[in-house]
Design a protein around this motif. Structure first.
Motif, short mmCIF file in Angstrom:
data_model
loop_
_atom_site.label_atom_id
_atom_site.label_comp_id
_atom_site.label_asym_id
_atom_site.label_seq_id
_atom_site.Cartn_x
_atom_site.Cartn_y
_atom_site.Cartn_z
N THR A 42 0.85 -1.20 0.00
CA THR A 42 0.00 0.00 0.00
C THR A 42 0.88 1.24 0.00
O THR A 42 1.84 1.32 0.76
CB THR A 42 -0.89 0.01 1.25
OG1 THR A 42 -1.61 -1.22 1.31
CG2 THR A 42 -1.86 1.16 1.22
N VAL A 43 0.55 2.19 -0.85
CA VAL A 43 1.29 3.45 -0.91
C VAL A 43 0.86 4.32 0.28
O VAL A 43 -0.33 4.54 0.51
CB VAL A 43 1.03 4.18 -2.24
CG1 VAL A 43 1.74 5.52 -2.26
CG2 VAL A 43 1.47 3.32 -3.41
N PHE A 67 0.39 3.77 9.58
CA PHE A 67 -0.27 2.74 8.79
C PHE A 67 -1.19 1.94 9.71
O PHE A 67 -0.76 1.46 10.75
CB PHE A 67 0.77 1.81 8.15
CG PHE A 67 0.19 0.82 7.18
CD1 PHE A 67 -0.24 1.23 5.93
CD2 PHE A 67 0.06 -0.50 7.53
CE1 PHE A 67 -0.76 0.32 5.04
CE2 PHE A 67 -0.47 -1.42 6.65
CZ PHE A 67 -0.89 -1.01 5.40
N GLY A 68 -2.44 1.83 9.34
CA GLY A 68 -3.40 1.12 10.18
C GLY A 68 -3.61 1.78 11.51
O GLY A 68 -3.70 1.11 12.53
N SER A 69 -3.63 3.10 11.54
CA SER A 69 -3.79 3.94 12.74
C SER A 69 -2.71 3.69 13.79
O SER A 69 -2.91 3.94 14.96
CB SER A 69 -5.19 3.78 13.35
OG SER A 69 -5.33 2.49 13.92
N GLN A 70 -1.54 3.20 13.33
CA GLN A 70 -0.40 3.04 14.23
C GLN A 70 0.83 3.68 13.60
O GLN A 70 0.97 3.69 12.37
CB GLN A 70 -0.09 1.55 14.48
CG GLN A 70 -1.16 0.81 15.23
CD GLN A 70 -0.77 -0.66 15.43
OE1 GLN A 70 0.16 -1.15 14.83
NE2 GLN A 70 -1.50 -1.33 16.29
N ILE A 89 5.91 5.92 0.16
CA ILE A 89 6.54 4.61 0.26
C ILE A 89 5.53 3.52 -0.02
O ILE A 89 4.31 3.75 0.04
CB ILE A 89 7.18 4.39 1.65
CG1 ILE A 89 6.13 4.48 2.75
CG2 ILE A 89 8.32 5.36 1.89
CD1 ILE A 89 6.62 4.04 4.12
N LEU A 90 6.03 2.35 -0.32
CA LEU A 90 5.20 1.18 -0.52
C LEU A 90 5.36 0.29 0.70
O LEU A 90 6.42 -0.28 0.93
CB LEU A 90 5.63 0.43 -1.79
CG LEU A 90 4.76 -0.72 -2.22
CD1 LEU A 90 3.38 -0.21 -2.64
CD2 LEU A 90 5.40 -1.45 -3.37
N VAL A 91 4.31 0.20 1.51
CA VAL A 91 4.33 -0.60 2.73
C VAL A 91 3.91 -2.01 2.36
O VAL A 91 2.85 -2.21 1.76
CB VAL A 91 3.38 -0.01 3.80
CG1 VAL A 91 3.38 -0.86 5.05
CG2 VAL A 91 3.77 1.42 4.12
N PRO A 92 4.72 -3.02 2.70
CA PRO A 92 4.37 -4.40 2.33
C PRO A 92 3.13 -4.88 3.07
O PRO A 92 2.83 -4.43 4.17
CB PRO A 92 5.60 -5.21 2.74
CG PRO A 92 6.32 -4.38 3.75
CD PRO A 92 5.98 -2.95 3.43
N THR A 93 2.43 -5.81 2.44
CA THR A 93 1.25 -6.38 3.09
C THR A 93 1.68 -7.21 4.29
O THR A 93 2.75 -7.82 4.30
CB THR A 93 0.47 -7.27 2.10
OG1 THR A 93 1.36 -8.26 1.59
CG2 THR A 93 -0.10 -6.47 0.96
N GLY A 94 0.87 -7.23 5.30
CA GLY A 94 1.16 -8.01 6.48
C GLY A 94 2.26 -7.41 7.35
O GLY A 94 3.05 -8.12 7.94
#
Length: 148
Positions: A42-43, A67-70, A89-94
């Motif tokens: 996710t960007v 990311f994810g409210s953290q 940035i591209l945040v990896p899944t999981g």
């Protein structure tokens, strides 16, 4: 005109080897000509907290992002930014807790759809060149003819 002393079997071997090489690379799949799959994720906007100098090999910068409210810290495989710079940035899944390995979002990682066909065409051209070279070596030098 081809001289009769040229052995056709040597030319045929060069052509057949070229054909076999192209077929083997074709069957080996896309990985044979390079390329990787693009990373998934996710960007997300991030802020550079610890910049890295580009003079160092394998430099990594530290970024902070939400990311994810953290709030998270990431290790960015980039260099040359200033402290406080905003980057996507591209945040990896999981993603879990701790430092995550992230990538710049605008960098195109992977291969283009033309890489494989162009690579196969270039490989076929190199095989043809090898066959022509084998033919020329087998034929030998030409003797100049004198006009009467």
């Amino acid at each position: 005109m081809i001289h009769p002393h040229i052995r056709w079997n040597s030319l045929l071997v060069a052509v057949l080897v070229g054909i076999v090489v192209v077929v083997v690379v074709w069957w080996a799949g896309p990985g044979a000509l390079g390329g990787t799959e693009a990373p998934q994720g996710t960007v997300t906007p991030a802020t550079v907290s610890v910049p890295a100098d580009c003079a160092n090999s394998g430099a990594k910068e530290t970024v902070e992002f939400e990311f994810g409210s953290q709030n998270h810290t990431g290790s960015l495989d980039a260099c040359g930014h200033d402290k406080g710079d905003k980057v996507d940035i591209l945040v990896p899944t999981g993603i879990g807790s701790g430092t995550a390995d992230v990538h710049l979002a605008d960098v195109n990682v992977g291969d283009s759809p033309l890489r494989r066909p162009v690579g196969l065409v270039l490989l076929a051209l190199s095989c043809i060149s090898g066959a022509v070279y084998a033919f020329l070596v087998q034929r030998g030098p030409r003797r100049p003819t004198v006009a009467a």
